[in-house]
Design a protein around this motif. Sequence first.
Motif, mmCIF file in Angstrom:
data_model
loop_
_atom_site.group_PDB
_atom_site.id
_atom_site.type_symbol
_atom_site.label_atom_id
_atom_site.label_comp_id
_atom_site.label_asym_id
_atom_site.label_seq_id
_atom_site.Cartn_x
_atom_site.Cartn_y
_atom_site.Cartn_z
ATOM 1 N N MET A 188 -7.820 -20.158 4.916
ATOM 2 C CA MET A 188 -6.413 -18.942 3.758
ATOM 3 C C MET A 188 -6.583 -17.834 4.980
ATOM 4 O O MET A 188 -5.955 -17.227 4.833
ATOM 5 C CB MET A 188 -7.597 -19.230 2.783
ATOM 6 C CG MET A 188 -7.503 -20.450 2.262
ATOM 7 S SD MET A 188 -8.432 -19.830 0.657
ATOM 8 C CE MET A 188 -10.027 -20.334 1.339
ATOM 9 N N ILE A 189 -7.816 -17.502 5.938
ATOM 10 C CA ILE A 189 -7.365 -16.289 6.488
ATOM 11 C C ILE A 189 -6.067 -15.930 7.541
ATOM 12 O O ILE A 189 -5.198 -15.348 7.256
ATOM 13 C CB ILE A 189 -8.839 -16.431 7.318
ATOM 14 C CG1 ILE A 189 -10.355 -16.001 6.598
ATOM 15 C CG2 ILE A 189 -8.990 -15.121 8.670
ATOM 16 C CD1 ILE A 189 -11.649 -16.190 7.707
ATOM 17 N N ILE A 190 -6.098 -17.343 8.015
ATOM 18 C CA ILE A 190 -4.876 -16.783 9.288
ATOM 19 C C ILE A 190 -3.385 -16.932 8.186
ATOM 20 O O ILE A 190 -2.621 -16.144 8.507
ATOM 21 C CB ILE A 190 -5.068 -18.214 9.672
ATOM 22 C CG1 ILE A 190 -5.905 -18.613 10.613
ATOM 23 C CG2 ILE A 190 -3.210 -18.786 10.711
ATOM 24 C CD1 ILE A 190 -5.858 -19.336 11.419
ATOM 25 N N GLY A 191 -3.662 -17.500 7.087
ATOM 26 C CA GLY A 191 -2.272 -17.526 6.492
ATOM 27 C C GLY A 191 -2.217 -15.832 5.620
ATOM 28 O O GLY A 191 -0.771 -15.212 5.466
ATOM 29 N N THR A 192 -3.276 -15.720 5.097
ATOM 30 C CA THR A 192 -3.559 -14.362 5.317
ATOM 31 C C THR A 192 -3.037 -12.951 6.050
ATOM 32 O O THR A 192 -1.909 -12.399 5.874
ATOM 33 C CB THR A 192 -4.318 -13.472 4.161
ATOM 34 O OG1 THR A 192 -5.407 -14.455 3.147
ATOM 35 C CG2 THR A 192 -4.796 -12.113 3.936
#
Length: 316
Positions: free
Chosen positions: A284-288
């Motif tokens: 989720m962090i990388i996607g953000t």
Amino acid sequence: MDISIIIPLLNEQESLPELTSWIERVMLQNNFSYEVIFIDDGSSDNSWETIQQLSTKNGNLKGIRFLRNYGKSQALHAGFAKAQGDVIITMDADLQDSPDEIPELHQMIMQQNFDLVSGWKKKRYDNTLTKNLPSKLFNAAARKTSGVQLHDFNCGLKAYKNVVVKNVEVFGEMHRYIPVLAKNAGFKKIGEKVVQHQARKYGESKFGIDRFVNGFLDLITIWFLGRFGKRPMHLFGLLGTLMFMIGFLSAGYIGAMKLWKLYTHQEAILITENPWFYISLATMIIGTQLFLAGFLGEIILRTKNNEERYKIQEVI
């Protein structure tokens, strides 16, 4: 004016008088009106003084001198900005490109209506191991990636319609990919002509094997810019959204399984002890971050200003 000939150079003082005489002879034989624009890319020898002397004898010669070495792409950019001919010819200053090819290149542009014609040095006089083999591999990769079916992207001898060079932005080290830039700009009729390659007569080559490594990196850059350069959100936003959703759904699944086990009185570990929870969180962090990269890219494209590309020291 019929033809503008743009010649970037670096430390080529020995070849300039012979090249100038050769060009003048070809232009007179074919009754072309022309200009020759030499771009001295920070030479440390007497190249600029030679250009000054030649320009006093031939009023068709012009010169641009950079304050330091900025590279061939920047030299071509400066030449394209100054060129006034209906057909623009680019060639190297080391006498390996033959001015005798110019009339046929001009004919292909003016009569056959090509937007761009690239030279193909089918028979070369370079070292096979250090130049020929890497060049063939590089050109094959460039054809496959770009979709432009040329055999020799590195050939400096090329001809363009004036409108092409005025609408193509040559930057970085992209001079070898001008046909690809032209295609991306909407100029579809790109041709090729077998040209004579001559052995170097003076000095040494200014390019080493590293140009192929840089060429492959530039190829990736130009592929990305051609596909997503004007819409980075389409790549980063899509990847970011997909990764965030995968991470979010995975975390939701982990939480749901935890609640189900508690409800059915099964043994369940803490969520923070489950390694898949951290994988989901990282996703989720990388996607953000990818989504924000695309968003920032869109903002930069809409607010960027033209940067100073080079400093010209003197103009003839």
